[in-house]
Design a protein around this motif. Structure first.
Motif, PDB file in Angstrom:
ATOM      1  N   ILE A  14       0.836  -1.204   0.000  1.00  0.00           N
ATOM      2  CA  ILE A  14       0.000   0.000   0.000  1.00  0.00           C
ATOM      3  C   ILE A  14       0.868   1.250   0.000  1.00  0.00           C
ATOM      4  O   ILE A  14       0.660   2.181  -0.788  1.00  0.00           O
ATOM      5  N   VAL A  15       1.857   1.282   0.886  1.00  0.00           N
ATOM      6  CA  VAL A  15       2.732   2.461   0.995  1.00  0.00           C
ATOM      7  C   VAL A  15       3.491   2.674  -0.311  1.00  0.00           C
ATOM      8  O   VAL A  15       3.591   3.798  -0.825  1.00  0.00           O
ATOM      9  N   ASN A  16       4.035   1.598  -0.877  1.00  0.00           N
ATOM     10  CA  ASN A  16       4.783   1.730  -2.131  1.00  0.00           C
ATOM     11  C   ASN A  16       3.892   2.204  -3.266  1.00  0.00           C
ATOM     12  O   ASN A  16       4.320   2.998  -4.114  1.00  0.00           O
ATOM     13  N   ALA A  17       2.636   1.717  -3.305  1.00  0.00           N
ATOM     14  CA  ALA A  17       1.715   2.151  -4.357  1.00  0.00           C
ATOM     15  C   ALA A  17       1.471   3.654  -4.267  1.00  0.00           C
ATOM     16  O   ALA A  17       1.405   4.350  -5.284  1.00  0.00           O
ATOM     17  N   VAL A  18       1.356   4.160  -3.039  1.00  0.00           N
ATOM     18  CA  VAL A  18       1.165   5.605  -2.841  1.00  0.00           C
ATOM     19  C   VAL A  18       2.404   6.372  -3.303  1.00  0.00           C
ATOM     20  O   VAL A  18       2.297   7.394  -4.008  1.00  0.00           O
ATOM     21  N   LEU A  19       3.578   5.895  -2.920  1.00  0.00           N
ATOM     22  CA  LEU A  19       4.811   6.592  -3.281  1.00  0.00           C
ATOM     23  C   LEU A  19       5.043   6.582  -4.792  1.00  0.00           C
ATOM     24  O   LEU A  19       5.472   7.596  -5.374  1.00  0.00           O
ATOM     25  N   TYR A  20       4.782   5.470  -5.438  1.00  0.00           N
ATOM     26  CA  TYR A  20       4.923   5.410  -6.895  1.00  0.00           C
ATOM     27  C   TYR A  20       3.936   6.346  -7.585  1.00  0.00           C
ATOM     28  O   TYR A  20       4.273   7.023  -8.570  1.00  0.00           O
ATOM     29  N   GLU A  21       2.702   6.396  -7.057  1.00  0.00           N
ATOM     30  CA  GLU A  21       1.698   7.286  -7.647  1.00  0.00           C
ATOM     31  C   GLU A  21       2.102   8.743  -7.481  1.00  0.00           C
ATOM     32  O   GLU A  21       1.936   9.558  -8.396  1.00  0.00           O
ATOM     33  N   LEU A  22       2.630   9.083  -6.313  1.00  0.00           N
ATOM     34  CA  LEU A  22       3.067  10.463  -6.059  1.00  0.00           C
ATOM     35  C   LEU A  22       4.246  10.849  -6.954  1.00  0.00           C
ATOM     36  O   LEU A  22       4.295  11.956  -7.504  1.00  0.00           O
ATOM     37  N   SER A  23       5.180   9.944  -7.093  1.00  0.00           N
ATOM     38  CA  SER A  23       6.399  10.255  -7.841  1.00  0.00           C
ATOM     39  C   SER A  23       6.201  10.228  -9.342  1.00  0.00           C
ATOM     40  O   SER A  23       6.948  10.873 -10.084  1.00  0.00           O
ATOM     41  N   GLY A  24       5.203   9.473  -9.786  1.00  0.00           N
ATOM     42  CA  GLY A  24       4.994   9.334 -11.228  1.00  0.00           C
ATOM     43  C   GLY A  24       5.932   8.341 -11.875  1.00  0.00           C
ATOM     44  O   GLY A  24       5.951   8.197 -13.098  1.00  0.00           O
ATOM     45  N   ILE A  25       6.706   7.634 -11.058  1.00  0.00           N
ATOM     46  CA  ILE A  25       7.649   6.632 -11.578  1.00  0.00           C
ATOM     47  C   ILE A  25       6.897   5.347 -11.895  1.00  0.00           C
ATOM     48  O   ILE A  25       6.153   4.820 -11.063  1.00  0.00           O
ATOM     49  N   GLU A  26       7.101   4.826 -13.092  1.00  0.00           N
ATOM     50  CA  GLU A  26       6.413   3.611 -13.505  1.00  0.00           C
ATOM     51  C   GLU A  26       7.301   2.376 -13.391  1.00  0.00           C
ATOM     52  O   GLU A  26       6.801   1.258 -13.324  1.00  0.00           O
ATOM     53  N   CYS A  27       8.592   2.567 -13.356  1.00  0.00           N
ATOM     54  CA  CYS A  27       9.528   1.453 -13.265  1.00  0.00           C
ATOM     55  C   CYS A  27       9.614   0.988 -11.815  1.00  0.00           C
ATOM     56  O   CYS A  27      10.105   1.726 -10.946  1.00  0.00           O
ATOM     57  N   THR A  28       9.155  -0.222 -11.539  1.00  0.00           N
ATOM     58  CA  THR A  28       9.096  -0.702 -10.156  1.00  0.00           C
ATOM     59  C   THR A  28      10.472  -1.052  -9.586  1.00  0.00           C
ATOM     60  O   THR A  28      10.594  -1.319  -8.383  1.00  0.00           O
ATOM     61  N   SER A  29      11.496  -1.066 -10.420  1.00  0.00           N
ATOM     62  CA  SER A  29      12.843  -1.340  -9.911  1.00  0.00           C
ATOM     63  C   SER A  29      13.505  -0.079  -9.364  1.00  0.00           C
ATOM     64  O   SER A  29      14.587  -0.143  -8.774  1.00  0.00           O
ATOM     65  N   THR A  30      12.851   1.070  -9.538  1.00  0.00           N
ATOM     66  CA  THR A  30      13.375   2.343  -9.042  1.00  0.00           C
ATOM     67  C   THR A  30      12.705   2.714  -7.725  1.00  0.00           C
ATOM     68  O   THR A  30      11.484   2.632  -7.603  1.00  0.00           O
ATOM     69  N   ASN A  31      13.509   3.110  -6.743  1.00  0.00           N
ATOM     70  CA  ASN A  31      12.962   3.519  -5.450  1.00  0.00           C
ATOM     71  C   ASN A  31      12.250   4.861  -5.607  1.00  0.00           C
ATOM     72  O   ASN A  31      12.874   5.851  -6.001  1.00  0.00           O
ATOM     73  N   PRO A  32      10.948   4.933  -5.293  1.00  0.00           N
ATOM     74  CA  PRO A  32      10.196   6.175  -5.533  1.00  0.00           C
ATOM     75  C   PRO A  32      10.242   7.173  -4.380  1.00  0.00           C
ATOM     76  O   PRO A  32       9.719   8.270  -4.507  1.00  0.00           O
ATOM     77  N   GLU A  33      10.855   6.809  -3.256  1.00  0.00           N
ATOM     78  CA  GLU A  33      10.717   7.636  -2.056  1.00  0.00           C
ATOM     79  C   GLU A  33      11.266   9.045  -2.247  1.00  0.00           C
ATOM     80  O   GLU A  33      10.629  10.034  -1.869  1.00  0.00           O
ATOM     81  N   GLY A  34      12.461   9.182  -2.832  1.00  0.00           N
ATOM     82  CA  GLY A  34      13.062  10.503  -2.995  1.00  0.00           C
ATOM     83  C   GLY A  34      12.193  11.421  -3.844  1.00  0.00           C
ATOM     84  O   GLY A  34      11.919  12.564  -3.466  1.00  0.00           O
ATOM     85  N   SER A  35      11.727  10.910  -4.980  1.00  0.00           N
ATOM     86  CA  SER A  35      10.880  11.716  -5.870  1.00  0.00           C
ATOM     87  C   SER A  35       9.549  12.044  -5.194  1.00  0.00           C
ATOM     88  O   SER A  35       9.037  13.161  -5.320  1.00  0.00           O
TER      89      SER A  35
END
Length: 275
Positions: A14-35
């Motif tokens: 759930i947390v990762n899905a939120v972070l990926y949505e916020l960052s706009g990053i589609e590649c799941t191998s990239t850590n979305p937290e910074g963005s």
């Protein structure tokens, strides 16, 4: 922003899905937290408040595990400073989730008719004396009336005849969808459905429902739980259309369904001067 949390999904998912949505990053191998944190920083800078995350929780089967919402919401609010809204039915929300609970019930007819955006549709229905029949099937849901409004727009109904035909088609389709839902029920729901049909019941107290040995399966979308006056809990058909299908004993999409639809408009005093 909005994400979905299916039954049994983990806190980290759930947390990762939120972070990926916020960052706009589609590649799941990239850590979305910074963005994601940069997006949250600039959002708070521009709008003076953190972003709102809506977690949509679909209904679950009675034996499915709850989504790990409580720890996920705690992490999103405390660790990331986000505001979180969990949108779901009581069946889908775990009991350990803290926060303000808002239950949205159907509107009264007076409230519905006072919605400015629906004014044109309401006037149209009233002019053709279709409003009573439509109310019996759609009930107090503004979204259902918006769907009817969109159907009329897409059909490009020009004449009065076209409008009446399209409204009737929409209402019959709504009844047919409710009927089809009774065909995809669990054994638990089947028992209650047979009893409601035989007795032509519009509702039953939850205490009586349990005493009869029935089990509520909200994911079947045939029955639901509501709180009526004096805080009594009742089991009722899932929608006004479902209630009509059950109390009239409709079992298949044939003449019976068409007869029910025709009876509703006839009883409502439909204006046939243009037909």
């Amino acid at each position: 922003m909005r994400i979905s949390a299916e039954s049994g999904v983990s806190q980290s998912s759930i947390v990762n899905a939120v972070l990926y949505e916020l960052s706009g990053i589609e590649c799941t191998s990239t850590n979305p937290e910074g963005s994601a944190r940069r997006v949250m920083f600039f959002h708070s800078l521009l709008f003076k408040r953190p972003p709102i995350v809506v977690i949509r929780v679909p209904e679950r089967w009675h034996d499915d595990r709850y989504a790990c919402l409580a720890p996920a919401v705690a992490e999103l609010t405390e660790e990331y400073g986000l505001r979180v809204i969990v949108d779901g039915t009581p069946n889908a929300i775990p009991p350990n989730l803290d926060g303000m609970v808002m239950v949205v019930e159907p509107m009264s007819r007076e409230q519905l008719e006072s919605i400015r955006e629906l004014g044109g549709l309401m006037a149209l229905l009233q002019r053709h004396r279709l409003d009573d029949a439509v109310w019996q099937v759609l009930g107090g849901s503004p979204l259902c009336y918006e769907a009817l409004k969109m159907d009329l727009f897409l059909s490009k109904a020009a004449s009065d005849d076209d409008v009446v035909t399209e409204v009737k088609h929409h209402i019959r389709s709504t009844l047919a969808r409710a009927l089809s839902q009774t065909h995809f029920r669990s054994p638990h729901t089947e028992q209650a459905l047979q009893f409601f049909r035989e007795k032509k019941l519009p509702k039953m107290t939850n205490a009586a429902f349990v005493e009869m040995g029935f089990t509520l399966v909200p994911s079947d979308r045939v029955f639901r739980e509501v709180m009526i006056k004096n805080d009594d809990v009742y089991i009722v058909p899932y929608s006004p259309a479902m209630s009509l299908v059950i109390t009239h004993g409709i079992r298949d999409d044939g003449p019976g369904l068409s007869t029910l639809s025709d009876q509703l408009f006839h009883a409502a005093g439909e204006d046939t001067s243009t037909l």
